[in-house]
Design a protein around this motif. Structure first.
Motif, PDB file in Angstrom:
ATOM      1  N   ILE A 123      17.158 -15.369  56.663  1.00  0.00           N
ATOM      2  CA  ILE A 123      17.153 -14.206  55.776  1.00  0.00           C
ATOM      3  C   ILE A 123      16.134 -14.417  54.658  1.00  0.00           C
ATOM      4  O   ILE A 123      15.348 -13.514  54.342  1.00  0.00           O
ATOM      5  CB  ILE A 123      18.557 -13.958  55.186  1.00  0.00           C
ATOM      6  N   GLU A 124      16.129 -15.592  54.065  1.00  0.00           N
ATOM      7  CA  GLU A 124      15.161 -15.894  53.008  1.00  0.00           C
ATOM      8  C   GLU A 124      13.727 -15.733  53.508  1.00  0.00           C
ATOM      9  O   GLU A 124      12.872 -15.183  52.798  1.00  0.00           O
ATOM     10  CB  GLU A 124      15.357 -17.321  52.505  1.00  0.00           C
ATOM     11  N   ALA A 125      13.472 -16.200  54.702  1.00  0.00           N
ATOM     12  CA  ALA A 125      12.112 -16.121  55.249  1.00  0.00           C
ATOM     13  C   ALA A 125      11.658 -14.670  55.395  1.00  0.00           C
ATOM     14  O   ALA A 125      10.489 -14.347  55.164  1.00  0.00           O
ATOM     15  CB  ALA A 125      12.049 -16.834  56.594  1.00  0.00           C
ATOM     16  N   HIS A 126      12.571 -13.780  55.736  1.00  0.00           N
ATOM     17  CA  HIS A 126      12.220 -12.373  55.922  1.00  0.00           C
ATOM     18  C   HIS A 126      11.990 -11.643  54.601  1.00  0.00           C
ATOM     19  O   HIS A 126      11.206 -10.685  54.550  1.00  0.00           O
ATOM     20  CB  HIS A 126      13.312 -11.652  56.721  1.00  0.00           C
ATOM     21  N   ILE A 127      12.661 -12.073  53.536  1.00  0.00           N
ATOM     22  CA  ILE A 127      12.553 -11.334  52.270  1.00  0.00           C
ATOM     23  C   ILE A 127      11.819 -12.138  51.199  1.00  0.00           C
ATOM     24  O   ILE A 127      11.911 -11.827  50.017  1.00  0.00           O
ATOM     25  CB  ILE A 127      13.948 -10.913  51.762  1.00  0.00           C
ATOM     26  N   ARG A 128      11.062 -13.122  51.621  1.00  0.00           N
ATOM     27  CA  ARG A 128      10.396 -14.027  50.675  1.00  0.00           C
ATOM     28  C   ARG A 128       9.430 -13.296  49.732  1.00  0.00           C
ATOM     29  O   ARG A 128       9.166 -13.753  48.622  1.00  0.00           O
ATOM     30  CB  ARG A 128       9.636 -15.101  51.457  1.00  0.00           C
ATOM     31  N   THR A 129       8.902 -12.176  50.144  1.00  0.00           N
ATOM     32  CA  THR A 129       7.938 -11.438  49.317  1.00  0.00           C
ATOM     33  C   THR A 129       8.616 -10.609  48.227  1.00  0.00           C
ATOM     34  O   THR A 129       7.935 -10.036  47.379  1.00  0.00           O
ATOM     35  CB  THR A 129       7.092 -10.500  50.189  1.00  0.00           C
ATOM     36  N   ILE A 130       9.934 -10.537  48.249  1.00  0.00           N
ATOM     37  CA  ILE A 130      10.680  -9.751  47.270  1.00  0.00           C
ATOM     38  C   ILE A 130      11.122 -10.656  46.120  1.00  0.00           C
ATOM     39  O   ILE A 130      11.553 -11.783  46.341  1.00  0.00           O
ATOM     40  CB  ILE A 130      11.925  -9.094  47.915  1.00  0.00           C
ATOM     41  N   GLY A 131      11.015 -10.163  44.901  1.00  0.00           N
ATOM     42  CA  GLY A 131      11.427 -10.954  43.744  1.00  0.00           C
ATOM     43  C   GLY A 131      12.881 -11.377  43.828  1.00  0.00           C
ATOM     44  O   GLY A 131      13.731 -10.645  44.332  1.00  0.00           O
ATOM     45  N   LEU A 132      13.163 -12.594  43.333  1.00  0.00           N
ATOM     46  CA  LEU A 132      14.522 -13.156  43.323  1.00  0.00           C
ATOM     47  C   LEU A 132      15.084 -13.267  44.743  1.00  0.00           C
ATOM     48  O   LEU A 132      16.285 -13.099  44.969  1.00  0.00           O
ATOM     49  CB  LEU A 132      15.468 -12.306  42.458  1.00  0.00           C
ATOM     50  N   PHE A 133      14.216 -13.580  45.704  1.00  0.00           N
ATOM     51  CA  PHE A 133      14.626 -13.516  47.107  1.00  0.00           C
ATOM     52  C   PHE A 133      15.733 -14.503  47.457  1.00  0.00           C
ATOM     53  O   PHE A 133      16.582 -14.234  48.310  1.00  0.00           O
ATOM     54  CB  PHE A 133      13.418 -13.701  48.040  1.00  0.00           C
ATOM     55  N   ARG A 134      15.769 -15.663  46.812  1.00  0.00           N
ATOM     56  CA  ARG A 134      16.812 -16.636  47.147  1.00  0.00           C
ATOM     57  C   ARG A 134      18.195 -16.130  46.752  1.00  0.00           C
ATOM     58  O   ARG A 134      19.151 -16.213  47.536  1.00  0.00           O
ATOM     59  CB  ARG A 134      16.527 -17.981  46.478  1.00  0.00           C
TER      60      ARG A 134
END
Length: 236
Positions: A81-92
């Protein structure tokens, strides 16, 4: 130091005229987040906090193609999930919330997105604004989700002056005519995003300028002809 001048509220006839103008210009406004079902809408709205809809959509397209149910999202695991949304702020933090809310939906709600604000707000990463968006878009409830754009428009125009998002929301609930409640927050958010901008509102092509309490109205840039008011579909 003098206190800032308080914006005078609009009359009910002005409010009716404003929403009538919005409705005539854009009868069926849509949110700008991509989704395929209530679950993916919920995830998209959670991810959109402090992020642009465009940025969220770029990340969620591939994500939702492989995980459009709570079970599939849980099966991906946190790292994927993190890998897919890494470009979004506060992704972790958001990835942890998406995983946790998916687990809760499975365990407590039969994998279905609940249709009450209280139940939605019990999910990780879901606040009142997120709950209102989901209730409105997914389930057709006449809720009003106050984001930064709507908060600005509510105060600047005189529709619902308030010091907090909740105050603006409750103010709008009191004055928006019932026939316009379903789409009210979409009209106001889009208006704030594309016309009534934070730094320099584009009053010269605002379709509600004649009723708006904001003064002084912003003149058009030199060499720009005033345009007939509308709700643009994309960022200029």
């Amino acid at each position: 130091m003098t206190s800032p001048k308080r914006t005078r509220r609009l009359s009910r006839s002005d409010v009716d005229a404003i929403f009538g103008a919005f409705s005539a210009a854009n009868p069926e406004p849509k949110g700008e987040l991509d989704y395929v079902n209530p679950f993916t809408l919920l995830v998209a709205v959670v991810l959109s906090a402090q992020a642009t809809d465009v940025g969220v959509n770029k990340a969620t397209g591939p994500l939702f193609a492989i995980a459009d149910t709570p079970e599939k999202m849980v099966a991906l695991g946190l790292e994927t999930i993190e890998a897919h949304i890494r470009t979004i702020g506060l992704f972790r933090t958001k990835a942890r919330n998406v995983l946790a809310l998916s687990e809760r939906l499975i365990a407590e709600f039969g994998s279905e997105v609940p249709q009450t604000r209280e139940a939605l707000e019990s999910l990780p990463g879901v606040g009142r604004k997120t709950a209102n968006v989901v209730l409105n878009i997914a389930f057709g409830q006449p809720t009003i989700a106050v984001d930064t754009h709507l908060f600005r428009v509510g105060n600047r125009t005189g529709l619902a002056p308030g010091k907090t998002p909740l105050a603006v929301e409750l103010g709008l609930e009191k004055i928006v005519p019932d026939r316009y409640r379903r789409h009210a927050h979409h009209w106001l958010i889009l208006h704030g995003r594309y016309v009534c901008k934070a730094r320099k509102p584009e009053c010269w092509h605002c379709l509600i300028a004649e009723w708006c309490r904001f003064e002084p109205k912003t003149p058009p840039p030199k060499g720009t002809l005033p345009l007939e008011g509308d709700l643009p579909g994309e960022e200029p």
